[in-house]
Design a protein around this motif. Structure first.
Motif, PDB file in Angstrom:
ATOM      1  N   LYS A 114      37.368  26.308  50.558  1.00 19.20           N
ATOM      2  CA  LYS A 114      38.148  27.515  50.844  1.00 19.20           C
ATOM      3  C   LYS A 114      37.267  28.678  51.289  1.00 19.20           C
ATOM      4  CE  LYS A 114      42.055  26.516  47.862  1.00 19.20           C
ATOM      5  NZ  LYS A 114      42.917  27.002  46.788  1.00 19.20           N
ATOM      6  N   ASP A 115      35.961  28.419  51.431  1.00 18.07           N
ATOM      7  CA  ASP A 115      34.993  29.439  51.815  1.00 18.07           C
ATOM      8  C   ASP A 115      35.075  30.655  50.886  1.00 18.07           C
ATOM      9  OD1 ASP A 115      32.829  30.226  53.407  1.00 18.07           O
ATOM     10  OD2 ASP A 115      34.123  31.484  54.671  1.00 18.07           O
ATOM     11  N   LYS A 116      35.189  30.367  49.575  1.00 20.47           N
ATOM     12  CA  LYS A 116      35.237  31.422  48.561  1.00 20.47           C
ATOM     13  C   LYS A 116      34.034  31.268  47.642  1.00 20.47           C
ATOM     14  CE  LYS A 116      40.171  32.396  48.247  1.00 20.47           C
ATOM     15  NZ  LYS A 116      41.311  32.486  47.354  1.00 20.47           N
ATOM     16  N   PHE A 117      33.271  32.328  47.538  1.00 18.85           N
ATOM     17  CA  PHE A 117      32.081  32.328  46.691  1.00 18.85           C
ATOM     18  C   PHE A 117      32.153  33.566  45.815  1.00 18.85           C
ATOM     19  CE2 PHE A 117      31.230  29.897  50.449  1.00 18.85           C
ATOM     20  CZ  PHE A 117      30.581  28.778  49.968  1.00 18.85           C
ATOM     21  N   ARG A 118      32.278  33.342  44.499  1.00 20.62           N
ATOM     22  CA  ARG A 118      32.441  34.461  43.567  1.00 20.62           C
ATOM     23  C   ARG A 118      31.426  34.368  42.444  1.00 20.62           C
ATOM     24  NH1 ARG A 118      38.211  34.298  41.389  1.00 20.62           N
ATOM     25  NH2 ARG A 118      37.899  32.102  41.671  1.00 20.62           N
ATOM     26  N   LEU A 119      31.046  35.536  41.969  1.00 20.68           N
ATOM     27  CA  LEU A 119      30.249  35.644  40.753  1.00 20.68           C
ATOM     28  C   LEU A 119      31.153  36.310  39.733  1.00 20.68           C
ATOM     29  CD1 LEU A 119      27.648  35.419  39.132  1.00 20.68           C
ATOM     30  CD2 LEU A 119      26.990  37.650  40.044  1.00 20.68           C
ATOM     31  N   LYS A 120      31.605  35.538  38.745  1.00 17.17           N
ATOM     32  CA  LYS A 120      32.487  36.073  37.707  1.00 17.17           C
ATOM     33  C   LYS A 120      31.605  36.563  36.560  1.00 17.17           C
ATOM     34  CE  LYS A 120      36.709  33.435  37.748  1.00 17.17           C
ATOM     35  NZ  LYS A 120      37.639  34.402  37.674  1.00 17.17           N
ATOM     36  N   ARG A 121      31.687  37.859  36.293  1.00 18.15           N
ATOM     37  CA  ARG A 121      30.951  38.475  35.183  1.00 18.15           C
ATOM     38  C   ARG A 121      31.966  38.743  34.085  1.00 18.15           C
ATOM     39  NH1 ARG A 121      27.778  43.362  38.083  1.00 18.15           N
ATOM     40  NH2 ARG A 121      29.894  44.178  37.897  1.00 18.15           N
ATOM     41  N   ALA A 122      31.815  38.060  32.966  1.00 18.96           N
ATOM     42  CA  ALA A 122      32.880  38.099  31.965  1.00 18.96           C
ATOM     43  C   ALA A 122      32.401  38.556  30.597  1.00 18.96           C
ATOM     44  CB  ALA A 122      33.508  36.714  31.826  1.00 18.96           C
ATOM     45  N   THR A 123      33.254  39.358  29.967  1.00 22.01           N
ATOM     46  CA  THR A 123      33.097  39.693  28.564  1.00 22.01           C
ATOM     47  C   THR A 123      34.125  38.867  27.805  1.00 22.01           C
ATOM     48  OG1 THR A 123      32.415  41.931  29.130  1.00 22.01           O
ATOM     49  CG2 THR A 123      33.125  41.553  26.862  1.00 22.01           C
ATOM     50  N   PHE A 124      33.663  38.232  26.734  1.00 16.55           N
ATOM     51  CA  PHE A 124      34.528  37.379  25.922  1.00 16.55           C
ATOM     52  C   PHE A 124      34.767  38.046  24.569  1.00 16.55           C
ATOM     53  CE2 PHE A 124      32.578  34.602  28.984  1.00 16.55           C
ATOM     54  CZ  PHE A 124      33.608  33.758  29.354  1.00 16.55           C
ATOM     55  N   PHE A 125      36.026  37.994  24.123  1.00 17.38           N
ATOM     56  CA  PHE A 125      36.437  38.583  22.860  1.00 17.38           C
ATOM     57  C   PHE A 125      37.124  37.523  22.011  1.00 17.38           C
ATOM     58  CE2 PHE A 125      36.549  42.029  25.968  1.00 17.38           C
ATOM     59  CZ  PHE A 125      35.924  43.060  25.300  1.00 17.38           C
ATOM     60  N   GLN A 126      36.856  37.535  20.701  1.00 19.81           N
ATOM     61  CA  GLN A 126      37.664  36.733  19.793  1.00 19.81           C
ATOM     62  C   GLN A 126      38.900  37.554  19.478  1.00 19.81           C
ATOM     63  OE1 GLN A 126      35.772  35.264  16.244  1.00 19.81           O
ATOM     64  NE2 GLN A 126      37.586  34.137  15.615  1.00 19.81           N
ATOM     65  N   CYS A 127      40.051  36.944  19.626  1.00 23.55           N
ATOM     66  CA  CYS A 127      41.320  37.662  19.474  1.00 23.55           C
ATOM     67  C   CYS A 127      42.295  36.849  18.630  1.00 23.55           C
ATOM     68  CB  CYS A 127      41.970  37.878  20.850  1.00 23.55           C
ATOM     69  SG  CYS A 127      40.989  38.832  22.007  1.00 23.55           S
ATOM     70  N   GLU A 128      43.394  37.498  18.324  1.00 22.51           N
ATOM     71  CA  GLU A 128      44.534  36.798  17.748  1.00 22.51           C
ATOM     72  C   GLU A 128      45.772  37.247  18.504  1.00 22.51           C
ATOM     73  OE1 GLU A 128      44.773  37.814  13.619  1.00 22.51           O
ATOM     74  OE2 GLU A 128      45.309  39.896  14.001  1.00 22.51           O
ATOM     75  N   LEU A 129      46.759  36.369  18.561  1.00 22.10           N
ATOM     76  CA  LEU A 129      48.034  36.747  19.162  1.00 22.10           C
ATOM     77  C   LEU A 129      48.875  37.390  18.078  1.00 22.10           C
ATOM     78  CD1 LEU A 129      48.828  33.608  21.353  1.00 22.10           C
ATOM     79  CD2 LEU A 129      47.731  35.756  22.030  1.00 22.10           C
ATOM     80  N   THR A 130      49.541  38.492  18.417  1.00 21.40           N
ATOM     81  CA  THR A 130      50.343  39.191  17.417  1.00 21.40           C
ATOM     82  C   THR A 130      51.823  38.906  17.634  1.00 21.40           C
ATOM     83  OG1 THR A 130      50.262  41.242  18.712  1.00 21.40           O
ATOM     84  CG2 THR A 130      48.598  40.957  16.984  1.00 21.40           C
ATOM     85  N   GLU A 131      52.468  39.630  18.526  1.00 19.50           N
ATOM     86  CA  GLU A 131      53.908  39.418  18.678  1.00 19.50           C
ATOM     87  C   GLU A 131      54.251  38.877  20.051  1.00 19.50           C
ATOM     88  OE1 GLU A 131      56.521  42.937  19.207  1.00 19.50           O
ATOM     89  OE2 GLU A 131      54.678  44.080  18.949  1.00 19.50           O
TER      90      GLU A 131
END
Length: 142
Positions: A88-105
């Motif tokens: 698809k001629d797509k080149f990305r650099l994904k810079r990610a912050t990861f969080f531990q979470c919980e689902l609430t409602e």
């Protein structure tokens, strides 16, 4: 921010940088929340849009992909992933912050109708996650 880097950049290739935020959500029974998408199994989360904080992006993405509100428990860390999609001629650099979470409602059905919330065991989630940096984040919570 420095963290692990996944994937291999291609020499001479320019990359579009995408800042992202993802949730690692573990239930008491040990199962993890993931989303089944047309591309594969991923953690809930995604791109930070213009003017959003990482946290606001995370809350929005979790809602859009699952229909739930999320609560952040702790910031897990930062990692990057090179995505090379020559077809698809797509080149990305994904810079990610990861969080531990919980689902609430539960607010309603997912906005992204092509996403399905699944709960998988650690081993199954780790095996099925599409992106190596998502697997790394899962390992942070195991």
């Amino acid at each position: 921010m420095v963290g692990p880097i996944f994937g291999t950049p291609r020499m001479g290739q320019s990359y579009n940088v995408q800042d992202c935020a993802y949730a690692v959500i573990k239930r008491e029974n040990g199962d993890f929340a993931v989303a089944r998408t047309p591309k594969g199994i991923v953690l809930l989360g995604g791109g930070v849009e213009n003017g959003e904080s990482e946290r606001d992006a995370l809350y929005r993405e979790v809602y859009e992909e699952s229909g739930y509100r999320a609560r952040i428990l702790v910031r897990l860390g930062f990692a990057t992933q090179y995505i090379n999609n020559s077809a698809k001629d797509k080149f990305r650099l994904k810079r990610a912050t990861f969080f531990q979470c919980e689902l609430t409602e539960k607010i309603g059905p997912p906005v992204d109708q092509d996403h399905e919330l699944l709960w998988l065991s650690y081993d199954k989630a780790h095996r099925k996650l599409l992106r190596p940096f998502h697997r790394w984040a899962l390992e942070c919570v195991k």
